[in-house]
Design a protein around this motif. Sequence first.
Motif, PDB file in Angstrom:
ATOM      1  N   LYS A  42      20.450  90.828  -3.098  1.00 52.71           N
ATOM      2  CA  LYS A  42      21.563  89.579  -3.268  1.00 52.71           C
ATOM      3  C   LYS A  42      19.755  88.689  -3.136  1.00 52.71           C
ATOM      4  O   LYS A  42      18.997  88.619  -2.927  1.00 52.71           O
ATOM      5  N   GLN A  43      19.943  87.513  -4.319  1.00 49.71           N
ATOM      6  CA  GLN A  43      18.913  86.744  -4.476  1.00 49.71           C
ATOM      7  C   GLN A  43      18.418  86.000  -3.887  1.00 49.71           C
ATOM      8  O   GLN A  43      19.529  85.354  -2.521  1.00 49.71           O
ATOM      9  N   GLU A  44      17.263  86.053  -3.308  1.00 50.50           N
ATOM     10  CA  GLU A  44      16.991  84.938  -1.946  1.00 50.50           C
ATOM     11  C   GLU A  44      15.882  83.670  -3.205  1.00 50.50           C
ATOM     12  O   GLU A  44      16.243  82.584  -2.148  1.00 50.50           O
ATOM     13  N   SER A  45      14.751  84.287  -3.564  1.00 49.43           N
ATOM     14  CA  SER A  45      14.240  82.666  -3.699  1.00 49.43           C
ATOM     15  C   SER A  45      13.525  82.788  -4.847  1.00 49.43           C
ATOM     16  O   SER A  45      14.330  83.925  -5.955  1.00 49.43           O
ATOM     17  N   GLU A  46      13.090  81.611  -5.812  1.00 47.26           N
ATOM     18  CA  GLU A  46      12.993  82.283  -7.554  1.00 47.26           C
ATOM     19  C   GLU A  46      11.297  80.841  -7.182  1.00 47.26           C
ATOM     20  O   GLU A  46      11.346  79.855  -6.523  1.00 47.26           O
ATOM     21  N   ALA A  47      10.391  81.495  -8.211  1.00 45.31           N
ATOM     22  CA  ALA A  47       9.563  80.442  -8.618  1.00 45.31           C
ATOM     23  C   ALA A  47       9.127  80.399 -10.756  1.00 45.31           C
ATOM     24  O   ALA A  47       9.946  81.826 -11.121  1.00 45.31           O
ATOM     25  N   GLN A  48       9.097  79.186 -10.684  1.00 44.79           N
ATOM     26  CA  GLN A  48       9.022  79.258 -12.072  1.00 44.79           C
ATOM     27  C   GLN A  48       7.724  78.056 -13.183  1.00 44.79           C
ATOM     28  O   GLN A  48       7.060  77.492 -11.824  1.00 44.79           O
ATOM     29  N   LYS A  49       6.938  78.466 -13.465  1.00 50.72           N
ATOM     30  CA  LYS A  49       5.874  77.990 -14.326  1.00 50.72           C
ATOM     31  C   LYS A  49       6.545  78.039 -15.523  1.00 50.72           C
ATOM     32  O   LYS A  49       6.923  79.277 -16.013  1.00 50.72           O
ATOM     33  N   THR A  50       5.725  76.492 -16.815  1.00 53.46           N
ATOM     34  CA  THR A  50       5.990  76.508 -17.511  1.00 53.46           C
ATOM     35  C   THR A  50       4.526  76.350 -18.746  1.00 53.46           C
ATOM     36  O   THR A  50       4.153  75.583 -17.645  1.00 53.46           O
ATOM     37  N   THR A  51       4.639  76.720 -19.954  1.00 51.28           N
ATOM     38  CA  THR A  51       3.274  76.116 -20.763  1.00 51.28           C
ATOM     39  C   THR A  51       3.308  75.026 -21.116  1.00 51.28           C
ATOM     40  O   THR A  51       3.661  74.115 -21.228  1.00 51.28           O
ATOM     41  N   ALA A  52       2.250  74.081 -20.874  1.00 52.25           N
ATOM     42  CA  ALA A  52       2.198  73.033 -20.835  1.00 52.25           C
ATOM     43  C   ALA A  52       1.661  72.779 -22.323  1.00 52.25           C
ATOM     44  O   ALA A  52       1.046  73.507 -22.745  1.00 52.25           O
ATOM     45  N   GLY A  53       2.152  71.001 -23.231  1.00 52.37           N
ATOM     46  CA  GLY A  53       1.442  71.792 -24.175  1.00 52.37           C
ATOM     47  C   GLY A  53      -0.169  70.995 -24.129  1.00 52.37           C
ATOM     48  O   GLY A  53      -0.797  70.340 -23.340  1.00 52.37           O
TER      49      GLY A  53
END
Length: 555
Positions: free
Chosen positions: A242-253
């Motif tokens: 079961k999914q518990e946590s997540e983290a995400q990063k995006t490319t800055a311009g």
Amino acid sequence: SEEHMQEMKDIRDKYDPYGGRAIGSREMLDSKVAEYGGEMLYINKSSTFPMWATEYSRDEGLRKYWDEFSPPYHKDGAGPLHKGQPATMYNRNQDSHARENVVRWFDYWHERPGTGKRVSSGGVNIVFSDTNTHYRGEENYRRSGETDAMRIPKDGYFAHQVMWDGWVETENPRTHIMGHWNYEEGVTKDIMIVSNGEAVELFINGESKGRGEQSHRFLFMFKNISFQPGSIKAVSYNAEGKQESEAQKTTAGKPEALRLTVINHPNGMKADGHDLALVEVEVVDAQGNRCPTALDMVNFTMDGPAEWRGGIAQGPDNHILAQNLPVEGGVNRVLVRSTTKAGKIKLKAAAEGLKAAAVQIKTNPVKVNDGLASVLPGDNLPSYLERGPTPQGQSYVVTRNAVAIVKATAGANQDKAAHSFDENELSNWSNDGKLSTGWIMYELERPAKVSEVTMKMNSWRNRSYPIVIELDGKEVFRGNTDRTLGYVTLKLTPHTGKQLVIRLTGANIDGDAFGIVEITGQIEPSGEGSTAKGTLGITEIEVYETAESLTSAAQ
């Protein structure tokens, strides 16, 4: 000394009888007076006495250095010798430094409460933020902190946040992606995730890259991931999937502007000549995202009733008190101090090619009588009480049970055989250096289905022992012990028996596995050593069965 410790306890008990403060000291492993003990760096355990490491990780790393693929492209470990010794561990990049924090903490976590009668009570890192104390790396201050000197978090901060979210076991699901997601075209690198989940899946722009290779409980590695502009996301799962946590990063311009943010007292800045405001400066793109690889030089101008205290950055004199200093990893912070005159402080930041930023800070008058203020600086500051009191009951999960040893017979030095299970890490047993006498036999309190043996070997960081372990005549382990900073746990082929024999099968393998150098330039001793290559030496041994084995036997 014991006498000095008793004197200190008497002073505490006289002036603070209800404070609940334990008193102890570094070392004091066999003290009858101290209320805790523990060595610097090494792992200690006890069944009756809190043992914790007074410095479990001392590596250093500059926040400016993300990794070898990011500006300014610092090679991990590159730097001068320290007192004639290699100092690679004191010149780490952020990714390497944070990984080392996880690896080192795992050794203590593995021996946490719930893993037997003799346990480690954890440890501290001593240096939470970079500081101008003694150092071993290239810079002229110590960079062992989870934050830099201006309290800007490093990757190590978030790694500890994942691992330390609970009293003993982690209680809240967390995941952190090391580094950033603003690499140059063509970069392929390993991605490290720190998570307290049981499994982690990586996604690049929504496409799964599979699940990571887990090590040291909290570390998940994804090999050879190619950078693609967009997003990187890590999702953690529990044992049931079961999914518990997540983290995400995006490319800055593209970097477009500077941004200033004021951090000060919730009730505003006081015009008392002492109060400080911390001002954060960031390089951001058109959407306001921080540009994580920016290293722009920022020029500050200030007007109003305040004193410039500045910040810190790599460069001449560390830019101390300078009104121009660079961002590192897209961010930095500076300090301004109030005077005794209330008013408005105007602060402006400018950098070549970027839109300037400005903030205004109001300082409030402070009532003074005969040179004394009527309020304390900390008045009305919020307290953090969300964690609550220490749990009254059990705050850990029992994962294995110790099986007591009642007797030992050895191939040599029989009079010291019991020192290998006397719960005193200052005593030990070893044979006479001959391969033929390199064995010891333990009689257990009862027949048990043994699954693990945990040992603190003599010369634990410098020597590996090729051994075989037998239980009631059946071989359950064959291999070399790892060199560690304390204890090594050997997974056995589970078998039921009462007599456990450990036998040396070949010459010892010597050599320091860590290269950790003290500020003196010396290497900390790791127990009693011997130059004989046929030596089997044990400081402490513990025999374990799984918690399930004991439950089944009782039914």
